[in-house]
Design a protein around this motif. Structure first.
Motif, PDB file in Angstrom:
ATOM      1  N   GLY A  63       5.618  -2.316 -10.542  1.00  0.00           N
ATOM      2  CA  GLY A  63       4.176  -2.427 -10.334  1.00  0.00           C
ATOM      3  C   GLY A  63       3.349  -1.453 -11.134  1.00  0.00           C
ATOM      4  N   LEU A  64       4.015  -0.586 -11.912  1.00  0.00           N
ATOM      5  CA  LEU A  64       3.300   0.492 -12.597  1.00  0.00           C
ATOM      6  C   LEU A  64       2.239  -0.022 -13.565  1.00  0.00           C
ATOM      7  N   ALA A  65       2.555  -1.080 -14.285  1.00  0.00           N
ATOM      8  CA  ALA A  65       1.603  -1.599 -15.273  1.00  0.00           C
ATOM      9  C   ALA A  65       0.341  -2.125 -14.607  1.00  0.00           C
ATOM     10  N   ARG A  66       0.446  -2.502 -13.326  1.00  0.00           N
ATOM     11  CA  ARG A  66      -0.712  -3.076 -12.621  1.00  0.00           C
ATOM     12  C   ARG A  66      -1.532  -2.020 -11.886  1.00  0.00           C
ATOM     13  N   PHE A  67      -1.100  -0.760 -11.946  1.00  0.00           N
ATOM     14  CA  PHE A  67      -1.882   0.309 -11.319  1.00  0.00           C
ATOM     15  C   PHE A  67      -3.154   0.526 -12.133  1.00  0.00           C
ATOM     16  N   GLU A  68      -4.308   0.369 -11.482  1.00  0.00           N
ATOM     17  CA  GLU A  68      -5.586   0.422 -12.181  1.00  0.00           C
ATOM     18  C   GLU A  68      -6.382   1.687 -11.893  1.00  0.00           C
ATOM     19  N   GLY A  69      -5.859   2.581 -11.095  1.00  0.00           N
ATOM     20  CA  GLY A  69      -6.556   3.828 -10.833  1.00  0.00           C
ATOM     21  C   GLY A  69      -7.662   3.731  -9.809  1.00  0.00           C
ATOM     22  N   ARG A  70      -7.708   2.666  -9.019  1.00  0.00           N
ATOM     23  CA  ARG A  70      -8.731   2.543  -7.993  1.00  0.00           C
ATOM     24  C   ARG A  70      -8.528   3.547  -6.867  1.00  0.00           C
ATOM     25  N   SER A  71      -7.303   3.956  -6.676  1.00  0.00           N
ATOM     26  CA  SER A  71      -6.965   5.056  -5.771  1.00  0.00           C
ATOM     27  C   SER A  71      -6.195   6.073  -6.591  1.00  0.00           C
ATOM     28  N   SER A  72      -5.863   7.205  -5.986  1.00  0.00           N
ATOM     29  CA  SER A  72      -5.033   8.162  -6.711  1.00  0.00           C
ATOM     30  C   SER A  72      -3.634   7.573  -6.887  1.00  0.00           C
ATOM     31  N   PHE A  73      -2.936   8.003  -7.916  1.00  0.00           N
ATOM     32  CA  PHE A  73      -1.584   7.498  -8.146  1.00  0.00           C
ATOM     33  C   PHE A  73      -0.677   7.864  -6.978  1.00  0.00           C
ATOM     34  N   ARG A  74      -0.850   9.056  -6.435  1.00  0.00           N
ATOM     35  CA  ARG A  74      -0.066   9.477  -5.269  1.00  0.00           C
ATOM     36  C   ARG A  74      -0.256   8.497  -4.120  1.00  0.00           C
ATOM     37  N   THR A  75      -1.508   8.135  -3.840  1.00  0.00           N
ATOM     38  CA  THR A  75      -1.788   7.196  -2.759  1.00  0.00           C
ATOM     39  C   THR A  75      -1.099   5.864  -3.013  1.00  0.00           C
ATOM     40  N   TRP A  76      -1.198   5.378  -4.244  1.00  0.00           N
ATOM     41  CA  TRP A  76      -0.587   4.098  -4.586  1.00  0.00           C
ATOM     42  C   TRP A  76       0.932   4.155  -4.427  1.00  0.00           C
ATOM     43  N   LEU A  77       1.562   5.193  -4.975  1.00  0.00           N
ATOM     44  CA  LEU A  77       3.018   5.288  -4.926  1.00  0.00           C
ATOM     45  C   LEU A  77       3.523   5.357  -3.484  1.00  0.00           C
ATOM     46  N   TYR A  78       2.875   6.171  -2.651  1.00  0.00           N
ATOM     47  CA  TYR A  78       3.370   6.312  -1.287  1.00  0.00           C
ATOM     48  C   TYR A  78       3.009   5.114  -0.418  1.00  0.00           C
ATOM     49  N   ARG A  79       1.986   4.363  -0.787  1.00  0.00           N
ATOM     50  CA  ARG A  79       1.750   3.104  -0.094  1.00  0.00           C
ATOM     51  C   ARG A  79       2.905   2.141  -0.350  1.00  0.00           C
ATOM     52  N   VAL A  80       3.368   2.100  -1.588  1.00  0.00           N
ATOM     53  CA  VAL A  80       4.542   1.282  -1.909  1.00  0.00           C
ATOM     54  C   VAL A  80       5.737   1.747  -1.079  1.00  0.00           C
ATOM     55  N   ALA A  81       5.953   3.069  -1.030  1.00  0.00           N
ATOM     56  CA  ALA A  81       7.099   3.615  -0.309  1.00  0.00           C
ATOM     57  C   ALA A  81       7.017   3.330   1.180  1.00  0.00           C
ATOM     58  N   PHE A  82       5.858   3.571   1.769  1.00  0.00           N
ATOM     59  CA  PHE A  82       5.740   3.444   3.220  1.00  0.00           C
ATOM     60  C   PHE A  82       5.734   1.985   3.655  1.00  0.00           C
ATOM     61  N   HIS A  83       5.179   1.110   2.837  1.00  0.00           N
ATOM     62  CA  HIS A  83       5.244  -0.313   3.148  1.00  0.00           C
ATOM     63  C   HIS A  83       6.708  -0.753   3.200  1.00  0.00           C
ATOM     64  N   TYR A  84       7.486  -0.275   2.258  1.00  0.00           N
ATOM     65  CA  TYR A  84       8.910  -0.619   2.241  1.00  0.00           C
ATOM     66  C   TYR A  84       9.601  -0.075   3.494  1.00  0.00           C
ATOM     67  N   LEU A  85       9.365   1.184   3.822  1.00  0.00           N
ATOM     68  CA  LEU A  85      10.053   1.811   4.947  1.00  0.00           C
ATOM     69  C   LEU A  85       9.640   1.214   6.289  1.00  0.00           C
ATOM     70  N   LEU A  86       8.416   0.752   6.385  1.00  0.00           N
ATOM     71  CA  LEU A  86       7.950   0.166   7.638  1.00  0.00           C
ATOM     72  C   LEU A  86       8.457  -1.257   7.831  1.00  0.00           C
ATOM     73  N   ASN A  87       8.850  -1.918   6.737  1.00  0.00           N
ATOM     74  CA  ASN A  87       9.228  -3.328   6.820  1.00  0.00           C
ATOM     75  C   ASN A  87      10.685  -3.603   6.459  1.00  0.00           C
ATOM     76  N   ALA A  88      11.435  -2.572   6.113  1.00  0.00           N
ATOM     77  CA  ALA A  88      12.834  -2.760   5.733  1.00  0.00           C
ATOM     78  C   ALA A  88      13.666  -3.217   6.929  1.00  0.00           C
ATOM     79  N   LYS A  89      14.794  -3.819   6.641  1.00  0.00           N
ATOM     80  CA  LYS A  89      15.733  -4.212   7.687  1.00  0.00           C
ATOM     81  C   LYS A  89      16.161  -2.982   8.479  1.00  0.00           C
TER      82      LYS A  89
END
Length: 287
Positions: A63-89
């Motif tokens: 998803g890196l190429a689609r990051f547009e800077g609307r939020s901080s990169f940290r916010t974007w990266l950890y949203r990806v991480a936490f979405h995965y952790l909250l929805n993983a098997k």
């Protein structure tokens, strides 16, 4: 470096989006230990956390190429991480622990056994392993939403402003979620854990042998102490102006003594993602 306390480097992010391997390596090196250590406390064991961390960074690279800077990169990266952790098997650890009532019954049923035949310093290390595993099990009794709020706010000392931004919820909602998690976890610990209440019969040293004999822990292959580089309290900076009440300070302090780990094998696995021609096809590819 604590990514929750620092700032983004837009130059590094921009270079990474263009496929600069050094920039990509810098991003992974900065965030890998933090993603992994949060994943351990969400999944309950090192193996599941390593797999989750690799999957998360694959998603980040895609998803890196689609990051547009609307939020901080940290916010974007950890949203990806936490979405995965909250929805993983659900991990095997989560399935085994069950509710607080079931977990407490399991601790009560474990016999109290001595460790006199095990020499120091191995004995001390085994007790530390058992204590970390036991307290990690307590975290798994919380819902995933409560668990993540507790890990971020009470264990890693992430401010409610940063945590709510990353999770995409109102700060008041986050604080309520954290408050509920604290209440449930602390009530259990106050009623069972000898580290908190000296009148409780459960003691880490008394339960350690039972944990190993029951197969809950492997004496020859420690999970929590093997890759320790520091304690959580040493790497998670705390705002000196924030004063916690006793109830919300003493309990998390036990968790902040736990290992902050950075497995060598995980670093090698992620480094492999940045090698060879596969990287060209990975960056910006669809999920």
């Amino acid at each position: 470096m604590n990514p929750f306390a620092g700032r983004d480097d837009p130059t590094t992010v921009a270079a990474a989006q263009q496929g600069d391997r050094d920039a990509l390596t810098e991003i992974i090196e900065r965030h890998r230990p933090w993603v992994y250590n949060i994943a351990v406390r969400m999944m309950g064991d090192a193996g599941s956390a390593e797999d989750a961390t690799q999957d998360i960074f694959i998603k980040v690279l895609k998803g890196l190429a689609r990051f547009e800077g609307r939020s901080s990169f940290r916010t974007w990266l950890y949203r990806v991480a936490f979405h995965y952790l909250l929805n993983a098997k659900r991990s095997l650890g989560e399935q085994a622990v069950g509710t607080f009532e079931e977990y407490g019954a399991g601790l009560d049923a474990a016999p109290n056994l001595g460790l006199e035949d095990i020499p120091q310093p191995e004995r001390e290390l085994l007790v530390e392993e058992a204590m970390t595993a036991c307290m990690t099990g307590m975290l798994l009794c919380l819902s995933r939403e409560q668990r993540l709020a507790y890990v971020l706010g009470s264990v890693f000392s992430v401010t409610d402003t940063v945590a709510s931004e990353i999770l995409g919820i109102a700060a008041t909602t986050y604080r309520k979620r954290l408050q509920r998690a604290r209440a449930e976890l602390h009530n259990f610990m106050n009623g069972h854990c000898g580290l908190i209440n000296k009148d409780n019969p459960c003691r880490c040293a008394r339960k350690t042998r039972a944990f190993f004999e029951a197969g809950h822990l492997d004496r020859k292959e420690l999970k929590f102490q093997r890759d320790r580089v520091a304690s959580i309290g040493e790497v998670a900076s705390r705002d000196a102006a924030v004063v916690y009440e006793k109830l919300t300070n003493d309990y998390p302090a036990l968790y902040r003594k736990h290992p902050f780990s950075d497995p060598k094998q995980l670093a090698e696995r992620l480094s492999t993602l940045l090698q060879g021609t596969a990287l060209d096809g990975l960056l910006g590819s669809s999920d």
